[in-house]
Design a protein around this motif. Structure first.
Motif, PDB file in Angstrom:
ATOM      1  N   GLN A  39       0.821  -1.208   0.000  1.00  0.00           N
ATOM      2  CA  GLN A  39       0.000   0.000   0.000  1.00  0.00           C
ATOM      3  C   GLN A  39       0.861   1.266   0.000  1.00  0.00           C
ATOM      4  O   GLN A  39       0.474   2.307   0.520  1.00  0.00           O
ATOM      5  CB  GLN A  39      -0.938  -0.003   1.215  1.00  0.00           C
ATOM      6  CG  GLN A  39      -1.915  -1.157   1.209  1.00  0.00           C
ATOM      7  CD  GLN A  39      -2.778  -1.190   2.458  1.00  0.00           C
ATOM      8  OE1 GLN A  39      -2.930  -0.202   3.163  1.00  0.00           O
ATOM      9  NE2 GLN A  39      -3.356  -2.344   2.732  1.00  0.00           N
ATOM     10  N   LYS A  40       2.013   1.168  -0.618  1.00  0.00           N
ATOM     11  CA  LYS A  40       2.959   2.289  -0.605  1.00  0.00           C
ATOM     12  C   LYS A  40       2.372   3.540  -1.244  1.00  0.00           C
ATOM     13  O   LYS A  40       2.496   4.646  -0.689  1.00  0.00           O
ATOM     14  CB  LYS A  40       4.250   1.885  -1.314  1.00  0.00           C
ATOM     15  CG  LYS A  40       5.295   2.986  -1.369  1.00  0.00           C
ATOM     16  CD  LYS A  40       6.593   2.485  -1.989  1.00  0.00           C
ATOM     17  CE  LYS A  40       7.635   3.587  -2.059  1.00  0.00           C
ATOM     18  NZ  LYS A  40       8.924   3.101  -2.599  1.00  0.00           N
ATOM     19  N   GLU A  41       1.736   3.402  -2.394  1.00  0.00           N
ATOM     20  CA  GLU A  41       1.214   4.571  -3.103  1.00  0.00           C
ATOM     21  C   GLU A  41       0.144   5.268  -2.273  1.00  0.00           C
ATOM     22  O   GLU A  41       0.119   6.504  -2.173  1.00  0.00           O
ATOM     23  CB  GLU A  41       0.659   4.168  -4.467  1.00  0.00           C
ATOM     24  CG  GLU A  41       1.701   3.597  -5.414  1.00  0.00           C
ATOM     25  CD  GLU A  41       2.877   4.540  -5.632  1.00  0.00           C
ATOM     26  OE1 GLU A  41       2.661   5.768  -5.703  1.00  0.00           O
ATOM     27  OE2 GLU A  41       4.026   4.045  -5.733  1.00  0.00           O
ATOM     28  N   GLU A  42      -0.755   4.491  -1.654  1.00  0.00           N
ATOM     29  CA  GLU A  42      -1.807   5.084  -0.833  1.00  0.00           C
ATOM     30  C   GLU A  42      -1.213   5.785   0.388  1.00  0.00           C
ATOM     31  O   GLU A  42      -1.657   6.879   0.767  1.00  0.00           O
ATOM     32  CB  GLU A  42      -2.798   4.001  -0.381  1.00  0.00           C
ATOM     33  CG  GLU A  42      -3.566   3.344  -1.515  1.00  0.00           C
ATOM     34  CD  GLU A  42      -2.876   2.123  -2.091  1.00  0.00           C
ATOM     35  OE1 GLU A  42      -3.595   1.266  -2.649  1.00  0.00           O
ATOM     36  OE2 GLU A  42      -1.637   2.001  -1.980  1.00  0.00           O
ATOM     37  N   THR A  43      -0.214   5.150   0.995  1.00  0.00           N
ATOM     38  CA  THR A  43       0.418   5.746   2.173  1.00  0.00           C
ATOM     39  C   THR A  43       1.112   7.055   1.823  1.00  0.00           C
ATOM     40  O   THR A  43       0.986   8.061   2.540  1.00  0.00           O
ATOM     41  CB  THR A  43       1.438   4.768   2.779  1.00  0.00           C
ATOM     42  OG1 THR A  43       0.760   3.570   3.183  1.00  0.00           O
ATOM     43  CG2 THR A  43       2.134   5.380   3.989  1.00  0.00           C
ATOM     44  N   MET A  44       1.831   7.071   0.715  1.00  0.00           N
ATOM     45  CA  MET A  44       2.543   8.279   0.325  1.00  0.00           C
ATOM     46  C   MET A  44       1.584   9.382  -0.095  1.00  0.00           C
ATOM     47  O   MET A  44       1.853  10.575   0.115  1.00  0.00           O
ATOM     48  CB  MET A  44       3.545   7.972  -0.784  1.00  0.00           C
ATOM     49  CG  MET A  44       4.735   7.136  -0.328  1.00  0.00           C
ATOM     50  SD  MET A  44       5.611   7.833   1.095  1.00  0.00           S
ATOM     51  CE  MET A  44       6.112   9.448   0.450  1.00  0.00           C
ATOM     52  N   ALA A  45       0.439   9.023  -0.677  1.00  0.00           N
ATOM     53  CA  ALA A  45      -0.570  10.028  -1.006  1.00  0.00           C
ATOM     54  C   ALA A  45      -1.099  10.677   0.272  1.00  0.00           C
ATOM     55  O   ALA A  45      -1.271  11.905   0.341  1.00  0.00           O
ATOM     56  CB  ALA A  45      -1.709   9.394  -1.795  1.00  0.00           C
ATOM     57  N   GLU A  46      -1.352   9.867   1.308  1.00  0.00           N
ATOM     58  CA  GLU A  46      -1.809  10.407   2.591  1.00  0.00           C
ATOM     59  C   GLU A  46      -0.733  11.281   3.220  1.00  0.00           C
ATOM     60  O   GLU A  46      -1.014  12.326   3.812  1.00  0.00           O
ATOM     61  CB  GLU A  46      -2.191   9.262   3.528  1.00  0.00           C
ATOM     62  CG  GLU A  46      -2.746   9.718   4.862  1.00  0.00           C
ATOM     63  CD  GLU A  46      -3.257   8.582   5.724  1.00  0.00           C
ATOM     64  OE1 GLU A  46      -3.444   8.802   6.941  1.00  0.00           O
ATOM     65  OE2 GLU A  46      -3.469   7.455   5.197  1.00  0.00           O
TER      66      GLU A  46
END
Length: 270
Positions: free
Chosen positions: A203-210
């Motif tokens: 879930q790297k992309e979602e985490t970095m977006a947050e």
């Protein structure tokens, strides 16, 4: 205030929480990260958690001290064992800051921002700090273990902080008007760290977006400090690994990484 101890923390965790038996609580330790790393070398399993009521030598990034008096905060480190290349974990500090922010919201309702790369900030003051460290296996070149340490200021009044921090630090008590239950804050943090572990690589992309949405450094004029050198720049974006993309006065862009620089606002801590 309820007594802060292991049973108090466990009372706020689900009965089937997978890390329950791996949580260790100490009245005092030099650094929860130091102990977690020692336990890692002794083959402690992933999900091992170290909580301390007090740290005598709490550490932050770049060797800075993190004030950790007894009864005033949550000082927590967790041991993770992701089987991956170090390059896949460059976002670990950012992900850890997101987990700390979620835990603060969960346990207190306070909605802090993130100052690149690892501090939680509220009311223009530091509320929490994160120190993520990893060890690499010389045989495989893969990550042997990672340790995430998070300290959250909970019960301090302004006078409880060292004089040199009184214009820079805050606590949940200062923000809400009451002292939170440390057991609740610690349990919330452990829950969020377990969620971080479950989605660390997937879930790297979602985490970095947050992270980007919560990062108050973006869109600001900043000072980038590297050793004795200081340059002024505009913080434009954060890349997928947590690097800060800055625009220099001459219009050129570069990416700076947490290990090489410290970032300050043009006019003080922020």
């Amino acid at each position: 205030m309820d007594t802060y101890n292991l049973s108090g923390v466990l009372s706020h965790l689900p009965a089937d929480f997978p890390w329950r038996s791996r949580i260790r609580f100490l009245e005092e330790v030099d650094s929860t990260n130091n102990l977690a790393k020692e336990m890692a070398v002794q083959n402690a399993p992933a999900g091992t958690v170290v909580l301390a009521a007090r740290q005598s030598a709490g550490r932050g990034r770049m060797g800075r001290q993190f004030s950790s008096p007894a009864g005033m905060g949550v000082y927590c480190s967790v041991l993770l064992r992701p089987r991956c290349a170090p390059s896949e974990l460059m976002h670990l500090t950012c992900a850890s800051a997101v987990a700390a922010r979620r835990a603060v919201i969960r346990s207190s309702g306070v909605n802090p921002s993130i100052k690149w790369i690892n501090d939680l900030v509220a009311g223009k003051r530091k509320l929490s700090g994160t120190l993520a460290e990893m060890s690499i296996s010389p045989e495989s070149g893969l990550v042997s273990y990672a340790v995430i340490g998070i300290g959250i200021n909970c019960c301090q009044t302004l006078s409880d902080f060292p004089e040199e921090l009184q214009d820079k630090a805050c606590s949940l008590r200062m923000l809400t008007g009451y002292s939170p239950d440390l057991n609740v804050v610690a349990a919330g943090l452990i829950l969020e760290l377990q969620a971080l572990d479950a989605g660390l690589l997937t879930q790297k992309e979602e985490t970095m977006a947050e992270y980007r949405e919560s990062c108050m450094t973006l869109g600001k004029e900043i000072s980038v400090v590297s050793g004795q050198e200081v340059c002024h720049a505009f913080a434009e974006d954060i890349d997928r690994d947590g690097g800060l993309i800055i625009r220099l006065p001459d219009g050129t862009r570069r990416t700076v990484n947490a290990g090489e620089v410290s970032v300050r606002g043009m006019y003080g801590y922020l």
